[in-house]
Design an enzyme around this catalytic site. Structure first.
Site: not given
Ligand code: 13P
Length: 339
Positions: A178, A220
Site C-alpha cells: 500500500e 493497494k
C-alpha cells in the site's frame, strides 16, 4: 514458500463481487475516530467497535477478508469467541497490519517513512500462528505541486515495502502493498497521476529486485484524484480513466489484483469511482476495494457507542459493503443510496 497457495489466497482476496474491509486503525487513529463521535477512547470501546463490525450478519457475502491490527487479532467478542474464529466462521480471510506506523523522515521536512522492519520475521510467525493469511504495510507519500514527494522519500518507502513483502511471502503471508499518495492539498489530478506513476514504478522496481513473487501479492493504491483543496474536482469517469491509464503503465499483469484504498473519499463517491473503473473491461487485474473509512464511517456515526444503535450501525456497514461489492461488478448506481 508455497507460491501457488499464496496466489490462491491473493485471488480469493479479490474474488468477483467482493473486497476487503480495512479495520486496522492503530490505537491512536481508532481512538481519534471514536472521539470524533463522542465515544470514550478505551480499549473496551475499540474492542466493542471491532466486534460490531466483525459480527455484522452476512458480511462475508460482499467482503472477502478483514485487515486487523495487533490489538484486535488477539481480542474476542464479549461472549468470549476469538475475533479470528468469528471472521473465519463468517467466511472471511484474516489479514494483519504489520507496519508500526509512518514516522517523520530525517532531513525531509513534511515527509514520512514507514517503520516496522526490525523483528518483523518473528512477528509474522506469530501472526501466522494466530491465523492470519495476509498482511498489510502502508507507506504514506505527501504530495504538492513541485517538491513533494522527494525521490528520497519514494525510494525509502519503496525499499521498505519490498523488504516487508519478501518477508511476508517467506512466512506464508500474502503481502498487501500500500503506497498511498495522500489527497491533502490543492494539487491537480494530473499531478496526482504523475506522482502515483513515479511511486508505483519505484515500488515495482524494488519488488522485482528483492525477489517478491508478483503473482502472490495485492496492490493497494490510491485512485488518481485531484487534491481535496483543488478547485477542479473530477467526475467518476475522469478518475477512472486516469487511474486505469496510470496502472496500465506501471502495474505488471502478473499481479493478481488491485484493491484501492479510499483515502478519505466519501463512501458514495468511492463506490461511484470504483464502479466507473469497471468500464475498462480489459484490465489485466480485478479492480476491487480495501476500504477503511468509506466502509466504516457512516456506521460509526450511527453507533456512537449506543447498544440500541448497534443493529442500525451494522446495517449501515453492510449497505456500504454491498454498494462496493456491486461496484466491483459495475452494478452500482446512485439509486442504491436511496433511503
Ligand atoms: P482508507 O480506505 O480509510 O484510506 O483506509 C484504508 C487503509 O487501509 C489505510 O491504511
Amino acid at each position: 514458500m508455497n507460491t501457488s497457495a499464496l496466489a490462491d489466497t491473493a485471488r480469493a482476496m479479490v474474488a468477483q463481487g467482493k473486497g476487503l474491509l480495512a479495520m486496522d486503525e492503530s490505537i491512536v487513529t481508532c481512538n481519534r475516530r471514536l472521539a470524533e463521535v463522542g465515544i470514550a477512547e478505551t480499549r473496551e470501546n475499540r474492542r466493542a467497535w471491532r466486534e460490531l463490525l466483525l459480527t455484522a450478519p452476512g458480511l462475508g457475502a460482499s467482503i472477502s477478508g478483514v485487515i486487523l491490527v495487533d490489538e484486535t487479532i488477539r481480542q474476542a467478542t464479549a461472549g468470549g469467541t476469538a475475533f479470528v474464529r468469528v471472521a473465519r466462521d463468517a467466511g472471511l480471510l484474516v489479514g494483519i497490519k504489520v507496519d508500526t506506523g509512518a514516522q517523520a523522515m530525517a532531513m525531509h521536512r513534511g515527509e514520512k517513512v514507514t517503520e516496522g522492519l526490525d523483528g518483523l520475521r518473528a512477528r509474522l510467525e506469530t501472526y501466522v500462528g494466530l491465523g492470519a493469511s495476509f498482511a498489510k504495510w502502508r507507506a504514506v507519500l505527501a504530495i504538492d505541486d513541485a517538491r513533494l514527494p522527494t525521490a528520497a522519500c519514494i525510494a525509502a518507502n519503496a525499499h521498505a515495502l519490498a523488504r516487508y513483502a519478501a518477508l511476508c511471502q517467506e512466512s506464508g503471508l500474502v503481502p498487501i502493498i500500500e503506497p498511498e499518495v495522500l489527497m491533502d492539498g490543492p494539487h491537480t489530478q494530473a499531478r496526482c497521476q504523475e506522482v502515483t506513476e513515479a511511486v508505483l514504478r519505484s515500488v515495482f522496481r524494488q519488488l522485482v529486485r528483492q525477489g517478491v513473487v508478483l503473482e502472490a501479492m495485492i496492490l493497494k493504491p490510491n485512485m488518481v484524484v485531484a487534491g481535496l483543496a483543488c478547485p477542479a474536482q473530477n467526475t467518476a469517469t475522469q478518475v477512472a480513466e486516469a487511474t486505469v491509464q496510470c496502472l496500465r503503465r506501471v502495474a505488471p499483469a502478473a499481479v493478481p489484483g488491485i484493491a484501492f484504498l479510499s483515502g478519505g473519499q466519501p463512501g458514495d463517491a468511492a463506490s461511484a469511482r470504483l464502479n466507473a473503473l469497471q468500464a475498462f473491461k480489459r484490465t489485466p487485474w480485478p479492480l476491487s476495494f480495501s476500504f477503511g473509512r468509506a466502509l466504516q464511517q457512516p456506521a460509526l456515526g450511527i453507533w456512537a457507542g449506543q447498544a440500541a444503535h448497534r443493529a442500525a450501525a451494522q446495517e449501515a456497514l453492510l449497505h456500504r459493503a454491498r454498494c462496493n461489492a456491486a461496484a466491483t461488478l459495475g452494478r452500482y448506481s446512485a439509486a442504491m443510496e436511496a433511503p
